[in-house]
Every structure is written in structure tokens, then in C-alpha cells.
Design an enzyme around this catalytic site. Sequence first.
Site, PDB file in Angstrom:
ATOM      1  N   ILE A 193      14.490  -4.664  -3.396  1.00 21.83           N
ATOM      2  CA  ILE A 193      13.732  -5.905  -3.140  1.00 21.83           C
ATOM      3  C   ILE A 193      13.744  -6.835  -4.352  1.00 21.83           C
ATOM      4  O   ILE A 193      13.534  -8.034  -4.239  1.00 21.83           O
ATOM      5  CB  ILE A 193      12.259  -5.648  -2.722  1.00 21.83           C
ATOM      6  CG1 ILE A 193      11.535  -4.762  -3.727  1.00 21.83           C
ATOM      7  CG2 ILE A 193      12.164  -5.109  -1.309  1.00 21.83           C
ATOM      8  CD1 ILE A 193      10.011  -4.777  -3.580  1.00 21.83           C
ATOM      9  N   PHE A 240       7.113  -3.524   3.107  1.00 19.10           N
ATOM     10  CA  PHE A 240       6.614  -2.154   2.921  1.00 19.10           C
ATOM     11  C   PHE A 240       7.138  -1.539   1.622  1.00 19.10           C
ATOM     12  O   PHE A 240       6.570  -0.547   1.149  1.00 19.10           O
ATOM     13  CB  PHE A 240       7.113  -1.233   4.047  1.00 19.10           C
ATOM     14  CG  PHE A 240       6.534  -1.500   5.396  1.00 19.10           C
ATOM     15  CD1 PHE A 240       5.302  -0.995   5.753  1.00 19.10           C
ATOM     16  CD2 PHE A 240       7.244  -2.238   6.337  1.00 19.10           C
ATOM     17  CE1 PHE A 240       4.770  -1.214   7.017  1.00 19.10           C
ATOM     18  CE2 PHE A 240       6.727  -2.470   7.601  1.00 19.10           C
ATOM     19  CZ  PHE A 240       5.491  -1.954   7.936  1.00 19.10           C
ATOM     20  N   THR A 287       9.234  -1.450  -9.276  1.00 20.36           N
ATOM     21  CA  THR A 287       9.364  -1.862  -7.867  1.00 20.36           C
ATOM     22  C   THR A 287       8.160  -2.655  -7.389  1.00 20.36           C
ATOM     23  O   THR A 287       8.294  -3.738  -6.810  1.00 20.36           O
ATOM     24  CB  THR A 287       9.599  -0.639  -6.961  1.00 20.36           C
ATOM     25  OG1 THR A 287      10.967  -0.260  -7.069  1.00 20.36           O
ATOM     26  CG2 THR A 287       9.281  -0.942  -5.497  1.00 20.36           C
ATOM     27  N   THR A 320      -2.820  -1.489   0.194  1.00 21.05           N
ATOM     28  CA  THR A 320      -3.597  -0.265   0.346  1.00 21.05           C
ATOM     29  C   THR A 320      -5.067  -0.500   0.002  1.00 21.05           C
ATOM     30  O   THR A 320      -5.390  -1.431  -0.750  1.00 21.05           O
ATOM     31  CB  THR A 320      -2.998   0.814  -0.595  1.00 21.05           C
ATOM     32  OG1 THR A 320      -3.943   1.864  -0.757  1.00 21.05           O
ATOM     33  CG2 THR A 320      -2.703   0.261  -1.980  1.00 21.05           C
ATOM     34  N   ASP A 321      -5.932   0.391   0.506  1.00 17.25           N
ATOM     35  CA  ASP A 321      -7.350   0.321   0.125  1.00 17.25           C
ATOM     36  C   ASP A 321      -7.565   0.793  -1.316  1.00 17.25           C
ATOM     37  O   ASP A 321      -8.628   0.571  -1.892  1.00 17.25           O
ATOM     38  CB  ASP A 321      -8.225   1.138   1.092  1.00 17.25           C
ATOM     39  CG  ASP A 321      -7.870   2.623   1.171  1.00 17.25           C
ATOM     40  OD1 ASP A 321      -6.908   3.059   0.508  1.00 17.25           O
ATOM     41  OD2 ASP A 321      -8.579   3.352   1.904  1.00 17.25           O
ATOM     42  N   ARG A 344      -6.501  16.227  -9.869  1.00 14.58           N
ATOM     43  CA  ARG A 344      -5.653  15.103 -10.289  1.00 14.58           C
ATOM     44  C   ARG A 344      -6.403  14.313 -11.363  1.00 14.58           C
ATOM     45  O   ARG A 344      -7.596  14.020 -11.191  1.00 14.58           O
ATOM     46  CB  ARG A 344      -5.437  14.226  -9.047  1.00 14.58           C
ATOM     47  CG  ARG A 344      -4.762  12.911  -9.285  1.00 14.58           C
ATOM     48  CD  ARG A 344      -4.783  12.057  -8.014  1.00 14.58           C
ATOM     49  NE  ARG A 344      -3.775  12.434  -7.062  1.00 14.58           N
ATOM     50  CZ  ARG A 344      -3.674  11.921  -5.821  1.00 14.58           C
ATOM     51  NH1 ARG A 344      -4.554  11.038  -5.401  1.00 14.58           N
ATOM     52  NH2 ARG A 344      -2.719  12.305  -5.009  1.00 14.58           N
ATOM     53  N   HIS A 371      -8.919  11.158 -10.525  1.00 13.27           N
ATOM     54  CA  HIS A 371      -8.925  11.234  -9.054  1.00 13.27           C
ATOM     55  C   HIS A 371     -10.055  10.394  -8.444  1.00 13.27           C
ATOM     56  O   HIS A 371     -11.228  10.662  -8.686  1.00 13.27           O
ATOM     57  CB  HIS A 371      -9.122  12.710  -8.670  1.00 13.27           C
ATOM     58  CG  HIS A 371      -8.721  13.026  -7.272  1.00 13.27           C
ATOM     59  ND1 HIS A 371      -8.603  14.322  -6.831  1.00 13.27           N
ATOM     60  CD2 HIS A 371      -8.398  12.247  -6.218  1.00 13.27           C
ATOM     61  CE1 HIS A 371      -8.228  14.316  -5.564  1.00 13.27           C
ATOM     62  NE2 HIS A 371      -8.105  13.074  -5.169  1.00 13.27           N
TER      63      HIS A 371
END
Length: 356
Positions: free
Chosen positions: A58, A79, A98, A132-133, A290, A293
Site C-alpha cells: 500500500i 484493510f 505499514t 480498531t477499538d 502480555r 496488556h
Amino acid sequence: MILVTGGAGFIGTNFVLDWIASVGEPVLNLDKLTYAGNLENLASLAGDARHRFVQGDIGDTALVGRLLAENEVRAVVNFAAESHVDRSIHGPAAFVETNVVGTFGLLEAVRAYWGALPAERKSAFRFLHVSTDEVYGSLDAQAPAFTEQHRYEPNSPYSASKAASDHLVRAYHHTYGLPVVTTNCSNNYGPFHFPEKLIPLMIVNALAGKPLPVYGDGQQVRDWLYVGDHCSAIRRVLEAGQLGETYNVGGWNEKPNLEIVRTVCALLDEKRPRVDGKSYAEQIAYVTDRPGHDRRYAIDARKIERELGWKPAETFDTGIRKTVEWYLDHADWVARVQSGAYREWLSTNYGERESA
Ligand code: NAD
Ligand code: TYD
């Protein structure tokens, strides 16, 4: 024709298949084919003139500019992204490359193409950015769900890079008048989900007799939306979304991770019982959490329902059943995506995670 970027990944594949089945308008699919992109997902479209695939980045403004002009594209659905939080922790550079620089290159190509269109096609053109949220950060247990007014507080390199791309998209509307709409969706699940994300990983590991690695205490909450419902929301926003607006998309389905894992185990117990008669839940293994997180995400999806009349069609019960059945029916697909690179990732992410 529309240009779909990242159309060989999880959601992009579902979107392209749904679009061709339900709308029928031709799709130009631009995908770099990273580890997450898989042309086999689109095998059912082989020989169908309504789908044209191009391997590319892209961020390659010259390539995108040429594709837009040659194909007289009327809309772009973006996307393409690096999408896995754990990978962003191990290697954030690809996410900036990206999601930030790539989106910038794409926007530049689109701006030049759109700017030169005749008036009628110019006003009909759309750029839909799929986000995304996670850009909203983490919620306390009792806090109200994210609305479109919630401030951006991204916590991972993934969500920070997505937030940056959302800001660029917003700025291209505000500054240049580019006709953009943005969707911020919660966690998706369904067919073609790469088995390094929670739900497919649990299905695949369970069937392989491997541990089911639950990070920390497993009480982190996500809102889960069946991927087909995300695709219908995107189609609706593309058709009727107000320019410059953002729309939260969610499933009204908040659940702690442990409950998700237990639900997957129960479905597998029913459909493909273990030979020793025990539950797959015996394979659950708590592992080191994580870093950073996020504790809870929750989406308030009232705006898209009120203004555009969109609601999810699936409940979690129906969606997760379909998903588990799809994985049971597609063992060959699962085997083929578990390449050397996939095994390498498992050892990077789980090799040094201690059992908790
Ligand atoms: P994915 O990782 O499965 O697929 C991403 C696709 O983009 C892959 O096919 C990959 O090859 C392609 N790609 C990566 N870099 C590219 C580049 N530079 N140029 C062209 N193609 C490139 O991701 P997904 O889960 O399908 O997510 C798609 C989009 O939806 C992402 O933007 C993601 O942030 C967003 N999103 C995902 C979720 C989710 O739960 N998966 C939820 C909300 C929003
Ligand atoms: P994931 O599918 O990576 O999506 P995201 O981090 O974008 O929400 O993870 C969903 C949740 O599941 C998240 O809270 C992290 C957790 N998780 C585990 O507990 N174990 C795992 O092996 C994975 C991949 C995720």
C-alpha cells in the site's frame, strides 16, 4: 470497481468473498502477502472475472496510483495492516512501516487520483479506513463502553500505529476534503482467522493436544464480533456513512478471555471429544502476561445502529459454533498455514513465557 487492500488476510478475505457474493461489483485486491496473507483463501474465486489480485505494498504510491487510474476505481476499502499486538511487541518497526508510512503512501496516491477526477465521480468517491477499538486504550471494569468521542489512548505499538493512521485519514479529510469514513471495530472471529490469534489458536492447539496458553489471569475482557457482521457493517458505512465521520462497530458481546477459551473447549468436547474422554479445558495453561496488556475493551455501537440501521446478525453462540465447525472442516487449510514461519513465531512468543 472497488480497491480492497489487505484482501488476502482474515477480514479482507471474508469481505471480498461476501462482497462478490452479495454486491457482485468487481474487486481489485492489493495485498503484500505477508505471513498473514494467503491467496488460498480466495481459491473459490479462481477464474471469476470480478476478482483481480495484485501483489504489492500500500505504501508503493506509484503502483497504487497506476492501479487506481487503470481500473477507474470508485472506492477504496483499506484493510492492509500489521495486526497482531504480540508481534508489535516483538517487532514494532513493521507496524510503523505499514500502518503509518504505508497508509500515508496510500493516502497520497488516492489524493492525487481523486483530485483529478471529473466532478461527478469525485463527489461519489469514498475512502473507507478499517480501524480498531484498541486505539481508545483500556477501560476499567465499570466504565461505559467506548463511544466515537472517546479520546485516543493507544497502549501497544499496534494500537499506536493504527491510531496514527486514523489521524492521517482524518487529516486528509479535514485538509484536502478527501471523502473518508473510518470504522473502529472490536475483536473479530470466524473463518480464515490466522491461528496465532486467541480463538483459532485455542482451537488448533486443543486439537493438537497442546497447551492452551492463557495470558495472566485470563480475566481481560474483549468485545467479540463475528467477521461476517463486520463485513456487513463496512458495506453499510461505505454505502451511507457521512463523510469525515467515524463509526464504532461491535457485537454487544463482552467476555473475559477465560470464558472464550472454556466455550471453545466445550464446543470441541461436543463435536470432537478427546479420546481419553476428558475435557479440552484440561489443556488450559496460565502463562506470563502480555506486557502492557489492555484490561478491557467495550464498544458502544449505538451510532451505527441509529444512523445507518446496522446491527449484528449473529449472537456469540451462533458465531462461535460456526467458527469451530469451520476449523473442524478445514484441517487442510490449518495444516498448510502452519509453515516454518508460523512455528518460528510460536517459539518467539511462547518459548520464553513461563507457566504462571
Ligand atoms: P490480517 O493480519 O489477517 O491481514 C492483513 C492483510 O494485510 C494481510 O493479507 C497482509 O498480507 C496484508 N498487508 C500487510 N501489510 C501490507 C502492505 N504494506 N501492503 C499491502 N498489504 C499488506 O489482519 P485482519 O485481522 O484481517 O485485519 C484487517 C484490518 O482490520 C486491519 O487494519 C486491522 O487493524 C483491522 N481490525 C482487525 C480486527 C481483528 O479483530 N482482527 C478488529 C478491528 C480492526
Ligand atoms: P488477540 O487475539 O491477540 O487480540 P487482541 O490482543 O488484539 O485483543 O488476543 C485476544 C485476547 O486474548 C487478548 O487479551 C490476549 C489474549 N491471549 C491469550 O490469553 N493467549 C494467547 O495465546 C493469545 C494469542 C491471546
